[in-house]
Design a protein around this motif. Structure first.
Motif, PDB file in Angstrom:
ATOM      1  N   VAL A   1       0.786  -1.109   0.110  1.00 50.43           N
ATOM      2  CA  VAL A   1      -0.042   0.051   0.023  1.00 50.43           C
ATOM      3  C   VAL A   1       1.002   1.284   0.288  1.00 50.43           C
ATOM      4  CG1 VAL A   1      -1.936   1.284   1.364  1.00 50.43           C
ATOM      5  CG2 VAL A   1      -2.030  -1.085   0.938  1.00 50.43           C
ATOM      6  N   PRO A   2       1.898   1.296   0.637  1.00 47.72           N
ATOM      7  CA  PRO A   2       2.841   2.631   0.918  1.00 47.72           C
ATOM      8  C   PRO A   2       3.447   2.886  -0.547  1.00 47.72           C
ATOM      9  CG  PRO A   2       3.314   1.300   2.846  1.00 47.72           C
ATOM     10  CD  PRO A   2       2.231   0.415   2.008  1.00 47.72           C
ATOM     11  N   LEU A   3       3.679   1.761  -1.227  1.00 48.00           N
ATOM     12  CA  LEU A   3       4.381   1.722  -2.695  1.00 48.00           C
ATOM     13  C   LEU A   3       3.318   2.366  -3.351  1.00 48.00           C
ATOM     14  CD1 LEU A   3       6.156  -1.490  -2.294  1.00 48.00           C
ATOM     15  CD2 LEU A   3       7.320   0.638  -2.787  1.00 48.00           C
ATOM     16  N   LEU A   4       2.279   1.732  -3.433  1.00 45.78           N
ATOM     17  CA  LEU A   4       1.186   2.180  -4.384  1.00 45.78           C
ATOM     18  C   LEU A   4       0.810   3.841  -4.094  1.00 45.78           C
ATOM     19  CD1 LEU A   4      -1.100  -0.929  -4.203  1.00 45.78           C
ATOM     20  CD2 LEU A   4       0.024  -0.053  -6.261  1.00 45.78           C
ATOM     21  N   ASP A   5       0.857   4.185  -2.921  1.00 45.84           N
ATOM     22  CA  ASP A   5       0.637   5.503  -2.545  1.00 45.84           C
ATOM     23  C   ASP A   5       1.487   6.433  -3.061  1.00 45.84           C
ATOM     24  OD1 ASP A   5      -1.662   4.926  -1.153  1.00 45.84           O
ATOM     25  OD2 ASP A   5      -0.754   5.158   0.724  1.00 45.84           O
ATOM     26  N   ASP A   6       3.045   6.036  -3.065  1.00 44.49           N
ATOM     27  CA  ASP A   6       4.028   6.873  -3.562  1.00 44.49           C
ATOM     28  C   ASP A   6       3.842   6.655  -5.160  1.00 44.49           C
ATOM     29  OD1 ASP A   6       5.471   7.547  -1.227  1.00 44.49           O
ATOM     30  OD2 ASP A   6       6.715   5.886  -1.315  1.00 44.49           O
ATOM     31  N   VAL A   7       3.682   5.753  -5.627  1.00 41.19           N
ATOM     32  CA  VAL A   7       3.581   5.849  -7.361  1.00 41.19           C
ATOM     33  C   VAL A   7       2.336   6.797  -7.544  1.00 41.19           C
ATOM     34  CG1 VAL A   7       2.656   4.465  -9.124  1.00 41.19           C
ATOM     35  CG2 VAL A   7       4.261   3.601  -7.683  1.00 41.19           C
ATOM     36  N   ARG A   8       1.112   6.517  -6.866  1.00 41.95           N
ATOM     37  CA  ARG A   8      -0.132   7.683  -7.198  1.00 41.95           C
ATOM     38  C   ARG A   8       0.307   9.166  -6.913  1.00 41.95           C
ATOM     39  NH1 ARG A   8      -3.446   6.574  -3.268  1.00 41.95           N
ATOM     40  NH2 ARG A   8      -2.357   8.234  -2.002  1.00 41.95           N
TER      41      ARG A   8
END
Length: 118
Positions: free
Chosen positions: A36-43
């Motif tokens: 989830v934190p990775l997806l947040d960073d990408v977004r």
């Protein structure tokens, strides 16, 4: 055929915001690393590029890369796509960076659905 009255940049941002709020459920019984934190960073990096904040986008990409390094079983495809996005951003090619970030997000979602394995 009716044309969309919104400018393409507004339509793209609207689509991005809409898609960011929808996550497919994990496969039953799947254990996963916390992507989830990775997806947040990408977004967030994508939004920063849309808003012409390349330095902020570069910071979010670097943070995602550091998180990905620390997570066992995370996607190698996502790693290489984040590298590609950072490269394009350094060359001031925001649309190419966005494309790589979209693909990195997809790779992370696939890793999430696959229980953290990619």
């Amino acid at each position: 055929m009716q044309q969309n009255p919104l400018p393409s940049s507004v339509t793209g941002i609207d689509s991005l915001i809409h898609a960011a709020g929808h996550h497919r459920p994990l496969a039953p019984g799947a254990t996963t690393t916390n992507l989830v934190p990775l997806l947040d960073d990408v977004r967030d990096a994508m939004v920063a590029i849309y808003c012409d904040h390349d330095a902020q986008a570069a910071h979010r990409i670097e943070h995602a890369r550091s998180l990905l390094r620390d997570q066992a079983g995370a996607s190698m495809a996502a790693w290489s796509l984040l590298e590609e996005a950072a490269f394009h951003l350094r060359l001031h090619h925001p649309w190419s960076a966005l494309s790589a970030l979209r693909q990195a997000g997809d790779a992370l979602l696939m890793a999430r659905l696959d229980g953290g394995r990619a």
